[in-house]
Design a protein around this motif. Structure first.
Motif, PDB file in Angstrom:
ATOM      1  N   ILE A   1       0.830  -1.216   0.000  1.00  0.00           N
ATOM      2  CA  ILE A   1       0.000   0.000   0.000  1.00  0.00           C
ATOM      3  C   ILE A   1       0.864   1.266   0.000  1.00  0.00           C
ATOM      4  O   ILE A   1       0.339   2.379   0.138  1.00  0.00           O
ATOM      5  CB  ILE A   1      -0.989   0.022   1.181  1.00  0.00           C
ATOM      6  N   GLY A   2       2.185   1.100  -0.143  1.00  0.00           N
ATOM      7  CA  GLY A   2       3.066   2.259  -0.277  1.00  0.00           C
ATOM      8  C   GLY A   2       3.445   2.927   1.022  1.00  0.00           C
ATOM      9  O   GLY A   2       3.707   4.132   1.058  1.00  0.00           O
ATOM     10  N   TYR A   3       3.534   2.167   2.109  1.00  0.00           N
ATOM     11  CA  TYR A   3       3.776   2.742   3.436  1.00  0.00           C
ATOM     12  C   TYR A   3       5.050   3.579   3.535  1.00  0.00           C
ATOM     13  O   TYR A   3       5.021   4.680   4.106  1.00  0.00           O
ATOM     14  CB  TYR A   3       3.799   1.621   4.471  1.00  0.00           C
ATOM     15  N   PRO A   4       6.194   3.122   3.011  1.00  0.00           N
ATOM     16  CA  PRO A   4       7.437   3.894   3.208  1.00  0.00           C
ATOM     17  C   PRO A   4       7.399   5.309   2.642  1.00  0.00           C
ATOM     18  O   PRO A   4       8.120   6.182   3.123  1.00  0.00           O
ATOM     19  CB  PRO A   4       8.496   3.042   2.488  1.00  0.00           C
ATOM     20  N   LYS A   5       6.578   5.551   1.637  1.00  0.00           N
ATOM     21  CA  LYS A   5       6.567   6.878   1.010  1.00  0.00           C
ATOM     22  C   LYS A   5       5.489   7.807   1.572  1.00  0.00           C
ATOM     23  O   LYS A   5       5.276   8.897   1.047  1.00  0.00           O
ATOM     24  CB  LYS A   5       6.399   6.754  -0.507  1.00  0.00           C
ATOM     25  N   LEU A   6       4.847   7.396   2.666  1.00  0.00           N
ATOM     26  CA  LEU A   6       3.769   8.212   3.219  1.00  0.00           C
ATOM     27  C   LEU A   6       4.243   9.602   3.611  1.00  0.00           C
ATOM     28  O   LEU A   6       3.553  10.593   3.376  1.00  0.00           O
ATOM     29  CB  LEU A   6       3.144   7.525   4.438  1.00  0.00           C
ATOM     30  N   THR A   7       5.417   9.700   4.229  1.00  0.00           N
ATOM     31  CA  THR A   7       5.890  11.008   4.706  1.00  0.00           C
ATOM     32  C   THR A   7       6.875  11.659   3.732  1.00  0.00           C
ATOM     33  O   THR A   7       7.419  12.728   4.042  1.00  0.00           O
ATOM     34  CB  THR A   7       6.548  10.875   6.092  1.00  0.00           C
ATOM     35  N   LEU A   8       7.102  11.042   2.592  1.00  0.00           N
ATOM     36  CA  LEU A   8       7.900  11.677   1.549  1.00  0.00           C
ATOM     37  C   LEU A   8       7.056  12.788   0.925  1.00  0.00           C
ATOM     38  O   LEU A   8       5.912  12.563   0.536  1.00  0.00           O
ATOM     39  CB  LEU A   8       8.283  10.646   0.485  1.00  0.00           C
ATOM     40  N   PRO A   9       7.585  14.021   0.832  1.00  0.00           N
ATOM     41  CA  PRO A   9       6.790  15.128   0.293  1.00  0.00           C
ATOM     42  C   PRO A   9       6.291  14.860  -1.128  1.00  0.00           C
ATOM     43  O   PRO A   9       6.929  14.138  -1.900  1.00  0.00           O
ATOM     44  CB  PRO A   9       7.769  16.308   0.311  1.00  0.00           C
ATOM     45  N   LYS A  10       5.178  15.459  -1.468  1.00  0.00           N
ATOM     46  CA  LYS A  10       4.577  15.237  -2.784  1.00  0.00           C
ATOM     47  C   LYS A  10       5.485  15.693  -3.919  1.00  0.00           C
ATOM     48  O   LYS A  10       5.478  15.097  -5.003  1.00  0.00           O
ATOM     49  CB  LYS A  10       3.225  15.944  -2.867  1.00  0.00           C
ATOM     50  N   GLU A  11       6.288  16.753  -3.683  1.00  0.00           N
ATOM     51  CA  GLU A  11       7.174  17.232  -4.748  1.00  0.00           C
ATOM     52  C   GLU A  11       8.263  16.222  -5.092  1.00  0.00           C
ATOM     53  O   GLU A  11       8.904  16.314  -6.138  1.00  0.00           O
ATOM     54  CB  GLU A  11       7.799  18.574  -4.369  1.00  0.00           C
TER      55      GLU A  11
END
Length: 389
Positions: free
Chosen positions: A49-59
């Motif tokens: 479900i893409g957990y590691p990238k949850l707090t990676l900024p959208k940019e």
């Protein structure tokens, strides 16, 4: 009650994503604890479900979750499996801090974002047997020496949480020539990197926080990524709130179990379940009160941190939240066990696991004594300033 804290469509979406895999994660939680093994199944589901990238900024191609969002997600995951929550929460916290504070060069931030989007798991490796918690300021025994090939690192780190699945170790080392601590980004496949599987604890057994061993490890000069002025970074860091969020999740799970038990357990000496008894209602009411207290403190601090203006006024609030939530969580689990009675100590009962694991929060940074001393010092200094005005 937690529904009060779900405010956005994005939060609803990710709560739904977690709900969709909840039963599969819960099903493995007992085995993870009993076998003292990493929750690989939960890790796989969370990657999907893409957990590691949850707090990676959208940019940078991530989901751009805030500290508040992270706390909500982490608390929920911990109510399913606290080992999975604490283990993978470190990646959310590390990624969130690095990109919010732009701790690395622009090129490295771009490059590492690609790794995170592919599911890379990262954690800081800072604790050592001789120094204890890095927040106490001890100089690491791990050392880095400049060579023509890059940096040569040797040393050993303890409490390397999630070690079986870590792709990157953000490792502290003493750089003699700079007379300073630096952080080096080390990939798991670099020659000389190994894990010594020696995690033998009664609490958080599934975090697999084994020792990281570095023997003549060569790291590119570009991968000396941070040179903080203080061993713990020095700056206010809201991303550490993933830690108390995990312990709040344990408390919620204990409350849910105790409440269900009270509503369904009816000894033959009673004409109704034990939830009708005044002493049991007193315990359940205390649990609800402490959950409210913990949640308002934790989410209130997270919300303040996410506000750029209010953040500038924060000082010791992260430590206050961690101290408050962790200690309230311990009390909640204790009261849940009092509701259930001796059955709570049966090895087949989840409360005995919650009891062991919630106490681990006392040993996650920042420590209680440091929080209290900092609060006292701040109050003393503020009084002096007020008198001199």
């Amino acid at each position: 009650m937690k529904d009060l804290f779900i405010k956005t469509k994005q939060q609803h979406h990710w709560m739904g994503q977690l709900t969709s895999i909840a039963e599969q994660i819960k099903a493995q939680a007992v085995e993870v604890d009993e076998q003292s093994r990493f929750p690989f199944e939960a890790h796989k589901l969370l990657l999907q479900i893409g957990y590691p990238k949850l707090t990676l900024p959208k940019e940078y191609g991530g989901e751009g979750l805030s500290v508040y969002d992270m706390v909500l997600i982490q608390e929920t995951l911990a109510s399913y499996d606290e080992n999975a929550s604490l283990s993978l929460g470190w990646t959310l916290g590390v990624v969130g801090e690095i990109y919010e504070k732009k701790l690395w060069s622009d090129n490295l931030l771009e490059t590492f974002a690609l790794e995170v989007k592919k599911g890379a798991i990262v954690n800081r490796a800072v604790s050592e047997a001789a120094t204890g918690s890095p927040t106490r300021g001890g100089r690491p025994g791990t050392n880095a020496v400049a060579t023509s090939d890059g940096w040569l690192l040797n040393g050993r780190k303890i409490f390397t949480t999630a070690s079986p699945v870590l792709d990157y170790f953000l490792t502290s080392a003493w750089i003699e020539e700079k007379e300073q601590i630096g952080f080096f980004l080390i990939h798991k496949d670099v020659q000389g990197v190994s894990i010594e599987e020696n995690w033998e604890m009664s609490a958080m057994r599934g975090t697999s926080s084994h020792d990281l061993v570095l023997k003549d490890v060569i790291v590119s000069k570009d991968y000396l990524v941070e040179l903080p002025n203080h061993p713990s970074g020095g700056k206010i860091n809201g991303w550490i709130l993933h830690i108390p969020a995990t312990y709040l999740g344990i408390a919620q799970a204990a409350r849910d179990y105790a409440l269900h038990f009270a509503n369904h357990h009816q000894p033959n000496s009673l004409n109704a379940p034990i939830s009708t008894l005044p002493n049991v209602q007193q315990l359940l009411g205390d649990i609800e009160l402490k959950l409210h207290q913990a949640r308002f403190v934790l989410y209130g601090v997270a919300e303040a941190y996410d506000d750029a203006v209010r953040r500038n006024t924060l000082t010791n609030e992260m430590a206050v939240a961690k101290h408050t939530v962790t200690n309230l969580a311990i009390d909640i689990v204790d009261k849940a066990m009092r509701v259930v009675g001796a059955k709570s100590l049966q090895l087949t009962n989840p409360l005995q696991r919650y009891y062991r694991n919630v106490r681990a929060g006392l040993h996650n940074p920042p420590m209680d004594d440091m929080t209290i001393i900092k609060l006292a010092t701040a109050a003393i200094e503020q009084q002096k300033l007020n008198e001199n005005k």
